[in-house]
Design an enzyme around this catalytic site. Structure first.
Site, PDB file in Angstrom:
ATOM      1  N   THR A 234       0.759  -1.139  -0.025  1.00 55.83           N
ATOM      2  CA  THR A 234       0.026  -0.054  -0.166  1.00 55.83           C
ATOM      3  C   THR A 234       0.905   1.282  -0.057  1.00 55.83           C
ATOM      4  O   THR A 234       1.987   1.029   0.157  1.00 55.83           O
ATOM      5  CB  THR A 234      -0.971   0.127   1.245  1.00 55.83           C
ATOM      6  N   ASP A 235       0.294   2.307  -0.326  1.00 56.54           N
ATOM      7  CA  ASP A 235       1.137   3.684  -0.016  1.00 56.54           C
ATOM      8  C   ASP A 235       0.880   3.855   1.557  1.00 56.54           C
ATOM      9  O   ASP A 235       0.102   3.062   2.062  1.00 56.54           O
ATOM     10  CB  ASP A 235       0.321   4.968  -0.965  1.00 56.54           C
ATOM     11  N   TYR A 236       1.526   4.942   1.778  1.00 60.81           N
ATOM     12  CA  TYR A 236       1.447   5.303   3.430  1.00 60.81           C
ATOM     13  C   TYR A 236       0.392   5.316   4.034  1.00 60.81           C
ATOM     14  O   TYR A 236      -0.552   6.249   3.809  1.00 60.81           O
ATOM     15  CB  TYR A 236       2.335   6.628   3.453  1.00 60.81           C
TER      16      TYR A 236
END
Length: 777
Positions: free
Chosen positions: A312-314
């Site tokens: 995932t992104d942050y």
């Protein structure tokens, strides 16, 4: 992040191949057929390192069989290191998590000694001794910083783009990094969005070529080579279509637009063997990307055959709660993993909730094991199980960073990235009799700004060469180069005139003025959206006063997005767009201004006249009332009352210090069938007095389709170098699959009909009369 294609029989959907001339279906039924939109099962292309490995499979089978559920969830958890003023640090709780086997990967940790220290915690302090994977945002360089990604794309030079990624991988891997969160392959068409700086611009075809070049540059041909890193295709998907150009905002587009515009560069990355993918922050069709089974399983896995891992992104799993898609973090984690996410970046949602979700039956053990295997396989392919410390080599680190050949490569790519937008009266290159040169503007002597945003471990305080420094180093004996800041690029300083008098006085006493203006480095990038594309601060007011002196003015623009510089285009004789050119940027700017390098860049993104035209791109569709059907000034056509429809500078535009002539395009045949091809040819001549490079571009228009089609689409380009008076014949071969798109029934393929083609120096300059051909059933 990046994706890996394994040698299993996998479906490669033709649905997302539009615009990629090297891919597509060999033939396709006409739209009236019962063609299905499901995947066509074929053996996917793959790099040699991705071949199945029986020894690896046996090793992973045994390892996974010995892991507890808690240890498996740990491999799906990615947490950050920190970097304080005293150096790298790891939060105390995270150190305990590593020792307990609750963390499988760390990002923002680098240098050989620090990564060795962290790796020792995992390998020598845990039960199964599974090594950590270290990731970092190596976007356009690691220590040696190259031009921002949008600038690299402006070179239209895939060898240069790949070289940048290759150097980045060499430096990053020498400091213990295994994995880069790059390339960003989002198509972006709205200059208000700050992250346009991080990608390749607005075009599907160019973006796909850049994606492949960057993936190969990072990963090379052998992942076990210690100077390569895993690449990441991000952000999946349609992040560049954020409404109003506002970062993290909602995306609302049709599936046809998704497949024809936003997915092809991701598919190109898969075809190149990208190791990982990263999800995007936005939603698609009402579902946050990190919870989208359609994107992460149906398209990425089942249609394309991707078998690397998805991160995932942050904290994007956490964000599914404020999105309104999950009631709490526990449910968000279940939605993400069941949709196809393999690793949770920084949110700790898997760490805190996944064991319970499995024990209570909402996530299957099989799904956990599959995700774990994908992560462990990459660690194995990097050779980390064989030698966990193979990237933590201080001697290699010392010998690799800032190599002279790396610095020279950065200077070369920076030169190639620059786009000459205007040069009335041949103000450039600077005349030999210009003995007093004034460099004026807030970006003229600012080291901090030279390397732009997403500059990784780059030193922005001492290493970058400013424009002033580059000009002084380049100027010959008897040439004086002086500087005045003059203006501010800070928001809120529009009405100030501090520094104007000094700058104007310097301009009046000089032979030529080089005004270096644009945006502060952090005005582009993530969370850097703008509702104005004008020059920030009081730069515009100073520029007007500099022009009023009557001295020749050269505007060197530095920014990470298209800016509205209409006044400058109308009043400044010469404009060079230098983006944020990197560590060696000042030398590269001087090379171009003094004529040692003839600019060859072309715009990868359209520059609007003003922000009211955004989003704008060259391959838009016609309306039922296109402006060209009306009389001049007609009201009831698709137009603005106060601004032309045309942009300030079109996609593909860029000037040279020489000129090029294009012959009329010719075709090898007037038609082609389902299994044949057609070749378009034109002769390009350097009609000027300097050697130069030209990006020759092929555009096609499908005149009538089962759904409306763009007014033009890039289908090929070639960058050629010509001496004065030299000519070269350039040819492009088209096949039916190169003309494929998502048809009315949502199947993907070409349609019979009439097409228009031209070969030109930009999307707006039809240098040769368009020629027409027919595609038959």
């Amino acid at each position: 992040m990046r994706s890996l294609q394994r040698g299993v029989l996998a479906g490669v959907s033709a649905l997302a191949l539009a615009g990629c001339a090297t891919t597509g279906v060999a033939s396709a039924p006409p739209p009236s057929s019962s063609a299905s939109s499901t995947a066509v099962p074929i053996e996917p292309a793959q790099p040699s390192w991705a071949a199945r490995d029986a020894e690896m499979d046996a090793f992973l089978d045994d390892l996974i069989g010995r892991m507890t559920l808690e240890e498996k969830v740990g491999q799906l958890t990615l947490l950050t290191s920190d970097w304080e003023s005293t150096g790298p640090t790891m939060r105390e709780g995270y150190q305990q998590d590593i020792a307990a086997g609750r963390v499988g990967s760390i990002f923002n940790a680098y240098t050989a000694d620090y990564t060795r220290e962290l790796q020792r915690m995992a390998v020598e302090g845990t039960r199964l001794k599974i090594p950590l994977l270290f990731g970092y945002d190596v976007i356009h360089g690691h220590r040696t910083i190259f031009p921002i990604s949008l600038g690299e794309a402006a070179s239209w030079d895939m060898d240069a783009v790949e070289k940048s990624a290759r150097v980045s991988a060499a430096e990053a891997s020498a400091e213990g990094i295994h994995w880069t969160f790059s390339p960003m392959v989002d198509v972006s068409r709205d200059a208000r969005w700050g992250r346009v700086s991080e990608g390749a611009g607005e075009d599907v075809y160019l973006g796909s070529k850049v994606a492949k070049a960057r993936v190969h540059g990072y990963q090379g041909d052998d992942l076990r080579a210690v100077d390569t890193v895993l690449a990441t295709a991000k952000h999946f998907a349609a992040y560049g279509a954020a409404q109003a150009g506002r970062d993290y905002h909602t995306v609302d587009i049709s599936e046809r637009t998704l497949r024809d515009v936003y997915l092809p560069p991701f598919k190109a990355a898969v075809d190149e063997g990208v190791a990982t993918f990263m999800t995007s922050f936005n939603e698609y069709d009402g579902v946050p990307a990190s919870g989208s089974k359609f994107l992460l399983t149906d398209v990425l896995r089942d249609e394309w055959g991707f078998d690397g891992f998805v991160v995932t992104d942050y904290t994007s799993i956490n964000e599914m709660v404020p999105h309104g898609y999950a009631k709490d973090l526990e449910q968000a984690g279940e939605q993400a993993l069941n949709a196809g996410v393999d690793m949770d970046m920084q949110g700790a949602v898997f760490m805190e909730n996944m064991v319970k979700s499995v024990e209570e039956g909402r996530v299957s053990q099989a799904n956990i094991d599959r995700a774990v295997r994908r992560v462990l396989e990459m660690k194995y392919r990097l050779g980390l199980f064989e030698d966990p410390y193979r990237y933590a080599d201080e001697a290699r680190q010392e010998a690799t960073l800032y190599k002279p050949e790396f610095l020279e490569a950065a200077r070369d790519v920076a030169r190639k990235s620059m786009v000459l937008l205007k040069n009335d009266g041949n103000v450039l290159p600077l005349a030999a009799n210009a003995e007093r040169i004034a460099v004026i503007g807030p970006l003229g002597d600012s080291k901090t700004d030279m390397i732009g945003s997403w500059s990784a471990a780059g030193d922005r305080e001492t290493r970058p060469v400013t424009v002033l420094e580059g000009m002084k180093a380049h100027a010959g004996n008897g040439v004086t180069v002086q500087y005045a800041k003059g203006a501010s690029y800070e928001f809120g300083d529009e009405g100030k005139t501090d520094g104007f008098a000094e700058a104007v006085a310097l301009a009046k006493s000089s032979d030529v003025v080089v005004a270096v203006m644009g945006e502060k480095w952090d005005m582009t990038g993530e969370a850097a959206s703008r509702t104005s594309l004008d020059l920030p601060g009081n730069q515009q007011a100073l520029l007007e006063q500099l022009v009023a002196t009557g001295k020749p003015v050269v505007l060197v623009m530095m920014s990470g997005r298209p800016n509205s510089i209409t006044w400058a285009n109308d009043n400044v004789p010469a404009i060079l767009h230098a983006w944020y050119p990197g560590t060696q940027g000042g030398h590269a700017v001087a090379d171009v201004l003094f004529g040692d390098y003839n600019p060859s860049g072309k715009l990868p993104i359209t520059f609007p006249i003003n922000v009211g035209q955004a989003p704008i791109h060259y391959d838009m569709k016609n309306t039922g009332r296109p402006i060209e059907l009306g009389e001049p000034g007609a009201k009831y056509v698709s137009r603005y009352l106060n601004t032309p429809n045309d942009p300030l500078y079109r996609f593909g535009y860029g000037l040279s210090y020489t000129t090029f002539g294009y012959s009329p395009a010719t075709l090898s045949a007037s038609s082609m069938g389902p299994t044949s091809s057609i070749t378009a040819t034109a002769t390009i001549t350097n009609t000027g007095t300097r050697a130069g490079e030209e990006v020759v571009q092929l555009y096609v228009r499908d005149l009538v389709g089962s759904v409306t089609r763009p007014v033009q689409e890039l289908k090929g380009f070639e960058k050629i170098a010509l001496q004065p008076g030299e000519s070269r014949t350039v040819s492009f071969t088209l096949r039916p699959e190169d003309l494929a798109f998502t048809r009315a029934d949502m199947s993907h393929g070409w349609e019979p009909g009439e097409y228009r083609l031209w070969i030109a120096p930009s999307s707006g300059a039809k240098a040769s009369t368009p020629v027409t051909f027919t595609l038959t059933e």
